[in-house]
Design a protein around this motif. Structure first.
Motif: not given
Length: 102
Positions: A77-82, A55-58
């Protein structure tokens, strides 16, 4: 990228809101997260239990919860950071890509 955040349907927007809500939301289902990722970027099934999401190059690899049930708090939490804003403050959770509004 296949879609920008303002092109999300109501269920995808709701999933994004629940992922970024405080306190942590429980009762978020993996298929809802997967649908959100597919709307925001590219999802590739690496194996039966791993998805590569860009997503968006990440890019990040996610393992769905057991039996594709509720997403556990540590994964939220991992999804939020992503989905969090990048160094320019332009992430999805902050209103979209490069300044686009949700």
């Amino acid at each position: 990228m296949s879609a920008e955040p303002h092109h999300l349907d109501s269920e995808q927007r709701h999933t994004l809101e629940r992922l970024s809500s405080h306190p942590l939301s429980n009762n978020i289902k993996w298929p809802q997260v997967l649908a959100l990722f597919e709307a925001l970027g590219e999802v590739t099934l690496e194996s039966k239990d791993r998805f590569r999401v860009t997503v968006d190059g990440r890019t990040e690899v996610f393992r769905p919860p057991h039996h594709h049930g509720d997403v556990p708090a540590d994964m939220v939490v991992k999804l939020r950071h992503f989905l969090a804003p990048d160094s320019e403050g332009t992430g999805i959770a902050d209103g979209g890509f490069k300044g686009s509004a949700l």
